[in-house]
Design a protein around this motif. Sequence first.
Motif, short mmCIF file in Angstrom:
data_model
loop_
_atom_site.label_atom_id
_atom_site.label_comp_id
_atom_site.label_asym_id
_atom_site.label_seq_id
_atom_site.Cartn_x
_atom_site.Cartn_y
_atom_site.Cartn_z
N SER A 1 -32.96 59.80 -78.80
CA SER A 1 -34.18 59.46 -79.04
C SER A 1 -35.36 60.46 -79.12
CB SER A 1 -34.68 58.43 -78.37
OG SER A 1 -36.07 58.08 -78.59
N SER A 2 -35.84 60.66 -80.36
CA SER A 2 -36.92 61.86 -80.24
C SER A 2 -37.90 61.82 -79.11
CB SER A 2 -37.55 61.89 -81.71
OG SER A 2 -37.93 60.66 -82.13
N THR A 3 -37.93 60.56 -78.57
CA THR A 3 -39.17 60.39 -77.70
C THR A 3 -38.67 60.55 -76.37
OG1 THR A 3 -38.66 58.07 -76.99
CG2 THR A 3 -40.08 58.39 -78.82
N MET A 4 -37.34 61.06 -76.05
CA MET A 4 -36.84 61.48 -74.72
C MET A 4 -37.65 62.91 -74.36
SD MET A 4 -32.89 61.14 -74.85
CE MET A 4 -31.84 59.81 -74.82
N LEU A 5 -37.70 62.78 -73.09
CA LEU A 5 -38.23 63.87 -72.21
C LEU A 5 -37.00 64.81 -71.98
CD1 LEU A 5 -40.40 61.91 -69.54
CD2 LEU A 5 -41.15 62.88 -71.71
N LEU A 6 -37.42 66.27 -71.71
CA LEU A 6 -36.23 67.04 -71.56
C LEU A 6 -35.45 66.68 -70.27
CD1 LEU A 6 -37.98 70.51 -72.28
CD2 LEU A 6 -36.21 69.41 -73.37
N THR A 7 -36.07 65.89 -69.52
CA THR A 7 -35.32 65.47 -68.21
C THR A 7 -34.43 64.29 -68.57
OG1 THR A 7 -37.44 64.23 -67.78
CG2 THR A 7 -37.09 66.23 -66.16
N ASP A 8 -34.73 63.71 -69.66
CA ASP A 8 -33.84 62.83 -69.97
C ASP A 8 -32.17 63.27 -70.52
OD1 ASP A 8 -35.37 60.35 -69.47
OD2 ASP A 8 -36.42 60.89 -71.05
N VAL A 9 -32.20 64.44 -71.14
CA VAL A 9 -31.16 65.03 -71.79
C VAL A 9 -30.11 65.06 -70.90
CG1 VAL A 9 -30.44 67.06 -73.13
CG2 VAL A 9 -32.78 66.13 -73.34
N PRO A 10 -30.07 65.52 -69.41
CA PRO A 10 -29.00 65.70 -68.67
C PRO A 10 -28.21 64.32 -68.72
CG PRO A 10 -30.70 66.95 -67.67
CD PRO A 10 -31.37 66.32 -69.00
N GLY A 11 -29.05 63.23 -68.57
CA GLY A 11 -28.39 62.01 -68.75
C GLY A 11 -27.82 61.42 -69.61
N LEU A 12 -28.41 61.86 -70.97
CA LEU A 12 -27.53 61.50 -72.26
C LEU A 12 -26.15 62.32 -72.27
CD1 LEU A 12 -27.91 60.56 -75.06
CD2 LEU A 12 -28.99 62.69 -75.71
N VAL A 13 -26.21 63.37 -72.09
CA VAL A 13 -25.14 64.13 -71.56
C VAL A 13 -24.17 63.53 -70.90
CG1 VAL A 13 -23.90 66.49 -71.27
CG2 VAL A 13 -26.03 66.44 -72.55
N GLU A 14 -24.55 63.28 -69.73
CA GLU A 14 -23.37 62.69 -68.84
C GLU A 14 -22.65 61.21 -69.40
OE1 GLU A 14 -25.21 61.69 -64.86
OE2 GLU A 14 -23.63 60.57 -64.36
N ASN A 15 -23.83 60.17 -69.78
CA ASN A 15 -23.38 58.96 -70.41
C ASN A 15 -22.43 59.23 -71.42
OD1 ASN A 15 -24.92 58.25 -68.26
ND2 ASN A 15 -26.44 57.15 -69.50
N SER A 16 -22.80 60.19 -72.44
CA SER A 16 -22.03 60.33 -73.41
C SER A 16 -20.58 60.88 -73.00
CB SER A 16 -22.69 61.50 -74.62
OG SER A 16 -23.72 61.05 -74.74
N TYR A 17 -20.46 61.80 -71.97
CA TYR A 17 -19.12 62.34 -71.55
C TYR A 17 -18.36 61.26 -70.85
CZ TYR A 17 -19.55 67.53 -72.55
OH TYR A 17 -19.70 68.73 -72.92
N ARG A 18 -19.25 60.45 -70.10
CA ARG A 18 -18.34 59.44 -69.44
C ARG A 18 -17.68 58.54 -70.53
NH1 ARG A 18 -20.03 57.52 -63.99
NH2 ARG A 18 -20.90 59.31 -62.84
N ILE A 19 -18.42 58.13 -71.46
CA ILE A 19 -17.59 57.20 -72.25
C ILE A 19 -16.69 58.02 -73.22
CG2 ILE A 19 -18.12 55.65 -74.21
CD1 ILE A 19 -20.88 55.35 -73.11
N ALA A 20 -16.97 59.01 -73.64
CA ALA A 20 -16.16 59.80 -74.54
C ALA A 20 -14.90 60.37 -73.82
CB ALA A 20 -16.62 61.17 -75.38
#
Lengths: 197, 395
Positions: free
Chosen positions: A96-115
């Motif tokens: 989401s373009s409203t994400m803060l930079l600190t949200d990005v590691p979480g986005l990567v983590e969750n995407s990896y966990r699922i993928a």
Amino acid sequence: MKRLTLVLALCLTATMAQAGNSLIVPNQSVAVAKSPLTVRPSGEWNKLAARPGRSSETWTIDGDTLNCLTFYGGIEDGRTLFREVDKRGKPLPHFSSTMLLTDVPGLVENSYRIALGTSLFQVGKIEPVTLAGQRAVHFAYDFVSQGDDLHRKGEGYAAIAHGKLFMITFEAPALYYFDAGIETARQVVSSALLDSK
Amino acid sequence: MMRASWPRGVALLAVALASAVAANAPKSKLTALPPYAGAYEPKTVDERGVWMEADEDERKLRDSKFVVKDAALNAYVRQVLCDTVGADRCRGVRLYIMRVPAFNASMAPNGTLIVWTGLLLRIRSEAELAGVLGHEFAHFEERHTLAQFRQQRFATDVAAWASFFGAYGAVVQQAAIGSIYSFSRDQEKQADLRAFGYLAASKYRAEAEADIWDRLMDEADASAAGRKQRSQRYDGVAFFASHPTSLERSQYLHKLATTNGNDGEDGAATYGKAMADWRGEFLGDQLKLNDFAGTEYLLGQLAREGWTSELLFARGELYRMRGNPRDLLSAAQFYRDALTKGSTDPLLHRNLGMVLLRSAAIGEGRQELEQYLTLRPDASDASMISALIEQSRTN
């Protein structure tokens, strides 16, 4: 006859895939992930034809399971990091373009966990850096993928510019390959430029 | 073949159980179990093959990084198993707790018992855990895997585990509800009845086994609805196909409980205590599955006796991760509620600060982030949070 067609089709696919892999020559600027992001590597890399998603691209030295440098060239609002394999059963989280930079590691983590179907993924140190002249976040991570039960380490650099996510990640087996390749990867990251047009 | 054989099996079981009734002063009318044959060696070619595969799988499993090695947790789950099936049956079992956020348990024909952490998260009491473990052990004792192997070579739990560790890139089913048992309906019923026998002879309340099923199916429905899929609850395919319907299962288990007594303990408090150190971790795994509706249902279930600060924090995380503007407001409220309930977790301030910044409540957000840094100055993301605070001042 059907069998022959199948074999032929497989060969063709393999040839095409092979033809798609290409050499990245040193000391030349190259645009990555079909995006305004360019880098200038000081050593040779191999660019893989297979891409994790529409706005990304993967480079490797010894093979993508041994060292894997991935560029995400402008993930748009509402898009996923990778191509979705099972959109209905295992949907990936969206950027989401409203994400803060600190949200990005979480986005990567969750995407990896699922993928990757793994529950062994940890984010380590998170620090402010610059990437291609932009405010960015640097994060370390490590994970075990289910298929080979191998411990891998990774490093990510991410910036949000013009509402899009630009990110470079490097990951490799924790045993030998990560330490052997990380400096080469960091050199590529430090050379990144973002065309502001 | 299988369908013809089970009534006889059940009849034998009934005879064995009935003959045991008179032996002890019963907790229920079903008491002592049939004697356990003890160490068993595979006899036929098929069976030796199945065992060889199971042994090979176990060797890989033993070294897997997904196995939770914690001694206390392993000892606890083992104790529940031993209390359920008795010391002599329990002795040869090797237990592996796997860090997988889905509901699953399985037992290989060589005595390898696998329990996933998603199951431990969803179970409410020792009696329920005893029900699931007893059910798996029943499949093992009845040697259902072999029968299933003969019937359909690749439809066994062993095959499921082979694919788990098989070709690179193979991905285990991460849906909230996995395929807990892949046996036939007849075998399921047989295992249900035998498990009831184990529980009736143990200190646990035998009917607890039936309680889990409705919750699991409701959760699967919630996940499906959240993902705009239709419910598979009454489907003739996939997961629930091999199981007696919830109604049928509920009916015969309730009937058994009515006729044979339903005394015994639930052990909900001891179970809660044993899981206290782990619930946060298992919840974390669940939250990261991007299954909003299923997780929301699960949190509601876990919070049936009230929202604790831990559950409120988890709910805040769930809403923050989905991240719609309205979700961010809800998340902020859940974090605040958790703080009101007395939680001192510094991460609450961090994540509350982040959702407030994203909701354009800059001043409040900054205060929360500063509070986080005060509480945890050496956090692994301290420098990044400091940068975020600075950035919020200049923007």
